[in-house]
Design a protein around this motif. Structure first.
Motif, PDB file in Angstrom:
ATOM      1  N   CYS A  78       0.840  -1.203   0.000  1.00  0.00           N
ATOM      2  CA  CYS A  78       0.000   0.000   0.000  1.00  0.00           C
ATOM      3  C   CYS A  78       0.871   1.248   0.000  1.00  0.00           C
ATOM      4  CB  CYS A  78      -0.918  -0.002   1.211  1.00  0.00           C
ATOM      5  SG  CYS A  78      -2.216  -1.256   1.195  1.00  0.00           S
ATOM      6  N   GLN A  79       1.910   1.237   0.806  1.00  0.00           N
ATOM      7  CA  GLN A  79       2.780   2.412   0.928  1.00  0.00           C
ATOM      8  C   GLN A  79       3.557   2.667  -0.364  1.00  0.00           C
ATOM      9  OE1 GLN A  79       6.316   2.934   1.329  1.00  0.00           O
ATOM     10  NE2 GLN A  79       6.022   5.092   1.871  1.00  0.00           N
ATOM     11  N   PHE A  99      -6.491  -5.229  -2.588  1.00  0.00           N
ATOM     12  CA  PHE A  99      -6.968  -4.339  -1.533  1.00  0.00           C
ATOM     13  C   PHE A  99      -8.457  -4.541  -1.296  1.00  0.00           C
ATOM     14  CE2 PHE A  99      -8.353  -0.446   0.500  1.00  0.00           C
ATOM     15  CZ  PHE A  99      -7.367  -0.271   1.461  1.00  0.00           C
ATOM     16  N   LYS A 137     -17.014   3.186   1.931  1.00  0.00           N
ATOM     17  CA  LYS A 137     -15.861   2.849   1.090  1.00  0.00           C
ATOM     18  C   LYS A 137     -16.213   1.758   0.087  1.00  0.00           C
ATOM     19  CE  LYS A 137     -14.444   5.854   2.359  1.00  0.00           C
ATOM     20  NZ  LYS A 137     -13.968   7.048   1.625  1.00  0.00           N
ATOM     21  N   TRP A 170      -0.461   0.122  10.365  1.00  0.00           N
ATOM     22  CA  TRP A 170      -0.682   1.223   9.435  1.00  0.00           C
ATOM     23  C   TRP A 170       0.270   2.393   9.668  1.00  0.00           C
ATOM     24  CZ3 TRP A 170      -3.213   0.859   5.043  1.00  0.00           C
ATOM     25  CH2 TRP A 170      -4.144  -0.155   4.890  1.00  0.00           C
ATOM     26  N   MET A 217       1.262   7.078   3.666  1.00  0.00           N
ATOM     27  CA  MET A 217       0.650   6.298   2.596  1.00  0.00           C
ATOM     28  C   MET A 217       0.174   7.219   1.474  1.00  0.00           C
ATOM     29  SD  MET A 217       0.222   2.897   3.193  1.00  0.00           S
ATOM     30  CE  MET A 217       0.419   1.762   4.589  1.00  0.00           C
ATOM     31  N   TYR A 225      -4.732   5.194  -0.339  1.00  0.00           N
ATOM     32  CA  TYR A 225      -4.644   4.488   0.942  1.00  0.00           C
ATOM     33  C   TYR A 225      -4.368   5.426   2.109  1.00  0.00           C
ATOM     34  CZ  TYR A 225      -4.174   0.923  -2.599  1.00  0.00           C
ATOM     35  OH  TYR A 225      -4.378   0.145  -3.701  1.00  0.00           O
ATOM     36  N   THR A 226      -4.238   6.710   1.815  1.00  0.00           N
ATOM     37  CA  THR A 226      -3.922   7.678   2.858  1.00  0.00           C
ATOM     38  C   THR A 226      -4.967   7.660   3.975  1.00  0.00           C
ATOM     39  OG1 THR A 226      -2.977   9.076   1.127  1.00  0.00           O
ATOM     40  CG2 THR A 226      -3.289  10.068   3.308  1.00  0.00           C
ATOM     41  N   PHE A 247      -6.949   5.348   4.923  1.00  0.00           N
ATOM     42  CA  PHE A 247      -6.940   4.114   5.702  1.00  0.00           C
ATOM     43  C   PHE A 247      -5.843   4.178   6.763  1.00  0.00           C
ATOM     44  CE2 PHE A 247      -9.058   3.135   1.784  1.00  0.00           C
ATOM     45  CZ  PHE A 247     -10.088   2.293   2.159  1.00  0.00           C
TER      46      PHE A 247
END
Length: 206
Positions: A28-29, A38, A88, A137, A143, A147-148, A150
């Protein structure tokens, strides 16, 4: 013997590292996770959180009075979280009525059984589950989109403070528990670490 949450992280350091530093999170990062991977995680995590909410609700019956405020605050946050998951999923065109993957089922069955354990074990489990998300996380670093939000949801300072409160409550009852109950708490912590690792991995194999 005395046992604290910090001790458990030290005792089971390798398992905890696997639970909180995983290719799903680093993907994700780095932007290498696929949308399908995802989305698999997102739907299964929604199903998990529904049963996690039930677990926290059942804890109220065993908790000492002075623990209730923190537990009730957690339940209110979980209500908002379930609504957020639904939003989401709608944004991504996902159906949340999907069947559980076997990994999710095993985790949910494990949580359902915790009601039979002494309260110090339940308190340790609650802290461990929330701490795994909080650290997981946070550890990869900032991120990128999409994904930020999350990472911000589970890695933000307010959630970190909540996890610290859960650790304080778990430590309080753990240090007063029998050696047998402390051993159960340690086994439970290790089981959660392994289940968390499997849950992240599920996105790649489902």
């Amino acid at each position: 013997m005395t046992l604290t949450c910090k001790d458990l992280v030290t005792i089971h350091a390798e398992a905890w590292e696997r639970a909180t530093v995983h290719p799903f999170l680093t993907g994700c990062q780095r932007g290498t996770i696929t949308a399908a991977q995802f989305n698999t995680w997102l739907v299964q995590d929604y199903l998990f959180v529904k049963d996690f909410t039930r677990m926290v609700g059942k804890m109220l019956g065993a908790a000492p009075d002075h623990h209730l405020d923190v537990l009730l605050a957690g339940l209110m946050a979980l209500k908002d979280e379930l609504l957020w998951f639904q939003a989401k999923a709608e944004e991504r065109g996902l159906k949340l009525e999907a069947p559980r993957q076997s990994t999710c089922s095993h985790y949910c069955d494990f949580m359902a059984g915790l009601v039979l354990e002494p309260y110090p074990v339940q308190a340790t489990a609650l802290w461990a589950i929330e701490a795994a998300y909080n650290q997981g996380w946070q550890k990869p670093g900032p991120m990128p989109a999409p994904y930020t939000e999350f990472a911000d949801r589970w890695g933000n300072p307010g959630f970190t403070d909540y996890v610290k409160l859960l650790a304080t409550q778990a430590d309080e009852v753990l240090t007063q528990a029998s050696d047998h109950t402390q051993a159960l708490a340690s086994t439970t912590f290790l089981r959660i670490a392994n289940l968390e690792t499997a849950f992240w991995q599920m996105a790649f194999v489902a």
